[in-house]
Design an enzyme around this catalytic site. Structure first.
Site, mmCIF file in Angstrom:
data_model
loop_
_atom_site.group_PDB
_atom_site.id
_atom_site.type_symbol
_atom_site.label_atom_id
_atom_site.label_comp_id
_atom_site.label_asym_id
_atom_site.label_seq_id
_atom_site.Cartn_x
_atom_site.Cartn_y
_atom_site.Cartn_z
ATOM 1 N N LYS A 15 -0.426 -6.986 13.336
ATOM 2 C CA LYS A 15 -1.477 -6.130 12.781
ATOM 3 C C LYS A 15 -2.796 -6.441 13.476
ATOM 4 O O LYS A 15 -3.192 -7.598 13.575
ATOM 5 C CB LYS A 15 -1.604 -6.350 11.276
ATOM 6 C CG LYS A 15 -2.534 -5.357 10.574
ATOM 7 C CD LYS A 15 -2.502 -5.538 9.065
ATOM 8 C CE LYS A 15 -3.401 -4.520 8.391
ATOM 9 N NZ LYS A 15 -3.376 -4.660 6.904
ATOM 10 N N TYR A 19 -7.905 0.175 -4.378
ATOM 11 C CA TYR A 19 -6.647 0.684 -4.914
ATOM 12 C C TYR A 19 -5.802 -0.487 -5.381
ATOM 13 O O TYR A 19 -6.094 -1.652 -5.098
ATOM 14 C CB TYR A 19 -5.894 1.520 -3.871
ATOM 15 C CG TYR A 19 -5.423 0.728 -2.667
ATOM 16 C CD1 TYR A 19 -4.152 0.149 -2.633
ATOM 17 C CD2 TYR A 19 -6.261 0.536 -1.569
ATOM 18 C CE1 TYR A 19 -3.728 -0.583 -1.536
ATOM 19 C CE2 TYR A 19 -5.838 -0.192 -0.471
ATOM 20 C CZ TYR A 19 -4.580 -0.745 -0.459
ATOM 21 O OH TYR A 19 -4.169 -1.474 0.617
ATOM 22 N N THR A 49 1.304 -4.153 4.424
ATOM 23 C CA THR A 49 1.073 -4.404 5.848
ATOM 24 C C THR A 49 0.485 -5.780 6.148
ATOM 25 O O THR A 49 0.583 -6.245 7.283
ATOM 26 C CB THR A 49 0.146 -3.326 6.440
ATOM 27 O OG1 THR A 49 -1.123 -3.357 5.760
ATOM 28 C CG2 THR A 49 0.765 -1.942 6.318
ATOM 29 N N ASP A 50 -0.119 -6.441 5.161
ATOM 30 C CA ASP A 50 -0.814 -7.698 5.464
ATOM 31 C C ASP A 50 0.122 -8.786 5.968
ATOM 32 O O ASP A 50 -0.246 -9.575 6.840
ATOM 33 C CB ASP A 50 -1.586 -8.188 4.235
ATOM 34 C CG ASP A 50 -2.852 -7.392 3.986
ATOM 35 O OD1 ASP A 50 -3.237 -6.589 4.866
ATOM 36 O OD2 ASP A 50 -3.464 -7.555 2.912
ATOM 37 N N THR A 108 0.820 -1.210 0.000
ATOM 38 C CA THR A 108 0.000 0.000 0.000
ATOM 39 C C THR A 108 0.852 1.256 0.000
ATOM 40 O O THR A 108 0.460 2.281 -0.567
ATOM 41 C CB THR A 108 -0.922 0.007 1.233
ATOM 42 O OG1 THR A 108 -1.742 -1.163 1.206
ATOM 43 C CG2 THR A 108 -1.826 1.232 1.239
ATOM 44 N N SER A 148 1.345 -7.501 -0.593
ATOM 45 C CA SER A 148 2.101 -8.365 0.316
ATOM 46 C C SER A 148 1.412 -9.696 0.585
ATOM 47 O O SER A 148 2.033 -10.600 1.151
ATOM 48 C CB SER A 148 2.393 -7.650 1.638
ATOM 49 O OG SER A 148 1.236 -7.497 2.421
ATOM 50 N N GLU A 163 1.905 -26.958 29.255
ATOM 51 C CA GLU A 163 0.999 -27.732 30.103
ATOM 52 C C GLU A 163 1.755 -28.931 30.666
ATOM 53 O O GLU A 163 2.761 -29.370 30.088
ATOM 54 C CB GLU A 163 -0.195 -28.222 29.283
ATOM 55 C CG GLU A 163 -1.085 -27.109 28.765
ATOM 56 C CD GLU A 163 -2.224 -27.646 27.911
ATOM 57 O OE1 GLU A 163 -2.135 -28.813 27.457
ATOM 58 O OE2 GLU A 163 -3.192 -26.895 27.688
#
Length: 326
Positions: A166, A27, A93-94, A14, A60, A282
């Site tokens: 994110k 976009y 950013t993804d 982006t 991305s 655990e």
């Protein structure tokens, strides 16, 4: 005094996107080349000498091993140059947190490496990309950024690659950190660190390999059963990361099937689908051969397990130490 030389490695996203309108939602990511971008940034008076290399120019969501291989080679080469003071990676950013975490594991920490993106395309009202980029230059130019591993700059905050994730699909405040929030605050004119560098030594934790083994992420949901799990694990799968409910929990039938897979040599890591919180071991994890992801989310746990397996590490106890940060 000469200006620091910062190498920019561009991958698209982006931050290099175009909508064709100041107000459109849709976009196209990865439309502006690095030369054009640096020409735009040249008028900002950033106080650094910038040079760029176009590694890719893509959304991305399409980033994977081929891009990572080229990006690692370019970053490694730049960091080895005496006249290079730092590296900035522009990225969508993804999958930004995954690329940042991977680079953090396979690059040395003797010079700053900063990953930066944007939540709005370059022709949108309130474009955040140039400010984020200016902030990234400020961080990459600071000698105190060395020894902190790969850093992510978004929304006037600096995050460590191991912590960042994110949290929102839209908006400029889309990233957070856990267990550490931001490790610094930054503007184009200022930078305030919250503590000293934490990286023990400057060498890379892992040697890079483009041939990362297959590790599946299985998302736990109500009604998930052993048969559905098995359908997601192929003959070439060497590891499974469970995005569990709560503190890495799962249905009993799924837990039993994973224990069988562990006896077959498939390494199993329990993580959580929750945004924040630790997944601790655990009492029965030792018996089952499971690993607890601790603070790593499923996508970062997958990358760390891939790197460990690629390095020949298959012992669950040793894998656990890596997830503990030791």
């Amino acid at each position: 005094m000469s200006q620091p030389h910062i190498r920019i490695l561009a991958t698209g996203g982006t931050i290099a996107g175009i909508a064709g309108s100041a107000i459109k939602h849709e976009y196209r990511a990865g439309e502006i080349g690095i030369d054009e971008y640096l020409e735009k940034a040249g008028g900002l008076g950033l106080g650094a000498e910038l040079s760029g290399t176009q590694i890719a120019n893509i959304d991305s969501a399409n980033v994977g091993p081929a891009v990572w291989d080229a990006l690692h080679a370019a970053a490694q080469g730049a960091l080895a140059e005496d006249d290079c003071h730092g590296v900035i990676v522009t990225h969508g950013t993804d999958t930004l947190e995954e690329t940042a975490f991977l680079l953090d594991q396979v690059l040395p920490a003797h010079k700053p490496v900063v990953v930066v993106g944007a939540m709005r395309p370059a022709d949108a009202v309130g474009y955040d990309g140039l400010r984020n980029f200016a902030n990234a230059v400020r961080v990459a130019s600071d000698p105190q950024a060395a020894g902190r591993g790969v850093l992510v700059v978004m929304g006037d905050r600096v995050f460590a690659a191991r912590d960042v994730y994110k949290v929102r699909t839209r908006g400029t405040e889309a990233f957070r950190g856990f267990p550490r929030e931001s490790v610094a605050l930054v503007t184009p004119a200022s930078l305030e660190w919250f503590g000293a560098p934490w990286r023990n030594g400057t060498g890379a934790a892992f040697r890079w390999t483009a041939d990362l083994p297959e590790v599946a992420i299985v998302y736990v949901h109500a009604g998930l059963d052993a048969e559905a799990l098995r359908r997601q694990v192929g003959p070439g799968t060497r590891g499974v990361v469970i995005a569990g409910v709560g503190e890495g929990n799962m249905p009993d039938a799924v837990r039993g099937e994973l224990a069988k897979l562990a006896t077959e040599g498939v390494r199993v890591v329990r993580s959580s689908r929750a945004d924040e919180g630790l997944v601790d071991r655990e009492p029965a994890d030792d018996k089952r051969g499971f690993v607890a992801a601790r603070a790593l989310n499923p996508q970062k746990a997958r990358i760390l397990l891939q790197l460990l397996l690629a390095s020949g590490q298959g012992d669950p106890a040793a894998i656990q130490r890596a997830f503990d940060g030791g």
